[in-house]
Design a protein around this motif. Structure first.
Motif: not given
Length: 421
Positions: A2, A5, A177, A321-323, A328, A331, A397-398, A401-402
């Motif tokens: 993963w 970020k 994002t 976008h993947h979601r 979802a 990838d 993962s969520s 992700d953001r």
């Protein structure tokens, strides 16, 4: 692995939890720590372990109870915050966001005092486009003062490029994002009250970004822009207002606005629970609407984000976008023009239309009963019936992700519309 970020904030866990409407984070009784949670705590406390390898650990796929999931989510958010807060603090202090080597600077203004859930956030995109940097800088300056708020943080970013399509190039989505994440975690912004607007070329960006990033906004207001190839199907759960001068004939902007008015009305008629919209064609106005469009900003700010709608319409644009909401795709599998329309009734999901063979349902306890089976129906037959398991891997993962504290999902249920080969 993963992707980590960057994020910063001395974020008290309790402060994060207030954003999760219906979340089980709020007041769960303590439980004896099971092996998976002990192993998670050991992993997180070891400096030798990399967070981006967390999902590959055996304990990350161990099924959790609801209470165990609450404890795991708390530990994961704390680790995520502490790992990267210093990087994001420096970036945020410079009024810039950077993703994959592309930077976007911005200016912000704060209005009023924050309500209990945090400030509202309005992202406002300037006009200009395919012209000189000097002209676009002037347009950016104009945008900073174009609208005022009763309450909230008003952010006017400067487009990273001077291209005609500067607000809907592929780098814009991850930059926005990241900007939203910074504002939520560093400026006390409520993630369910984030709004998008833009004028002229910025309006082009609203047309494009609103459908493909619909689950990150509470509402959107398009001012004097051109839709290009985009379509309104993905606006099912995003209130959308469109403002156009009656005489704004350049590039047929006024004609496209009238077409979108008809299309949105048809979508609303066929789906009365969705496609909330307001289209205003301002009489005798050209490209400049003498600030009459400011009514659109006020209109959109009455709404809060619906992250868990009963029905989702997802149409992939040219930027993939993947979601989207609770759907979802794996990838690397998203394709331009692909579509999924799905609805939920209790623990039963119906795939109404799809040209995507494989995707995932993102689930959590305030959305479905995770202690009962999940059923998925497609073309009148049950294609999946079984349990959904809460796991550390799904939570993590969520989160990465953001970095959205209101958008953490504890389960990922893979769905195949065709038989495995």
């Amino acid at each position: 692995m993963w992707r980590m970020k960057n994020l910063t904030m001395s974020l008290a866990v309790a402060g994060v939890l207030t954003f999760q409407a219906g979340s089980s984070w709020s007041s769960e009784p303590s439980v004896d720590e099971p092996p998976a949670l002990r192993q998670l705590d050991d992993y997180l406390s070891s400096d030798a372990n990399a967070l981006d390898e967390l999902t590959s650990q055996d304990f990350a796929t161990t099924p959790l109870t609801r209470q165990q999931c609450v404890a795991a989510e708390r530990s994961l958010w704390t680790a995520y915050r502490n790992q990267i807060r210093h990087e994001r603090a420096k970036e945020h202090g410079a009024n810039v966001v950077q993703v994959d080597g592309i930077s976007m600077k911005y200016r912000k203004r704060r209005y009023g005092e924050p309500p209990a859930g945090g400030y509202s956030l309005v992202i406002s995109m300037h006009g200009g486009g395919g012209t000189t940097a000097r002209v676009n800088d002037q347009q950016w300056k104009n945008q900073i003062g174009l609208y005022t708020l009763e309450q909230g943080i008003y952010v006017a970013p400067r487009a990273p490029t001077d291209a005609w399509n500067m607000w809907h190039l592929p780098h814009i989505d991850p930059l926005f994002t990241r900007l939203i994440e910074n504002m939520v975690l560093l400026e006390n912004v409520n993630p369910d009250r984030v709004y998008l607007t833009g004028y002229s070329a910025g309006g082009d960006g609203v047309y494009q970004l609103a459908p493909r990033m619909a689950d990150q906004f509470a509402a959107a207001a398009m001012m004097a822009g051109h839709p290009n190839e985009t379509k309104p199907l993905g606006l099912r759960n995003l209130p959308f207002t469109l403002h156009m001068g009656e005489r704004d004939a350049a590039y047929q902007r006024n004609e496209h606005a009238a077409r979108w008015k008809r299309e949105l009305a048809t979508l609303r008629e066929n789906d009365p629970e969705g496609y909330r919209h307001w289209v205003e064609i301002h009489a005798d106005k050209g490209h400049w609407m003498d600030r009459q469009d400011a009514s659109g900003v006020k209109w959109m700010m009455q709404f809060s984000r619906n992250l868990l709608p009963q029905r989702v319409a997802w149409l992939q644009d040219d930027v993939l976008h993947h979601r989207l909401y609770w759907l979802a795709v794996p990838d690397g599998t998203a394709k331009q023009g692909s579509k999924i329309i799905a609805s939920r009734n209790g623990n039963t999901f119906t795939i109404e239309a799809s040209d995507v063979d494989r995707f995932e349902l993102l689930l959590r306890d305030d959305f479905v009963d995770l202690d009962s089976p999940i059923e998925v129906i497609y073309e009148g037959r049950t294609i999946f019936s079984g349990p959904a398991k809460r796991t550390i891997a799904s939570l993590w993962s969520s989160i990465v992700d953001r970095g959205d504290p209101a958008a953490t999902f504890s389960c990922r249920v893979p769905i195949a519309l065709t038989d495995e080969e």
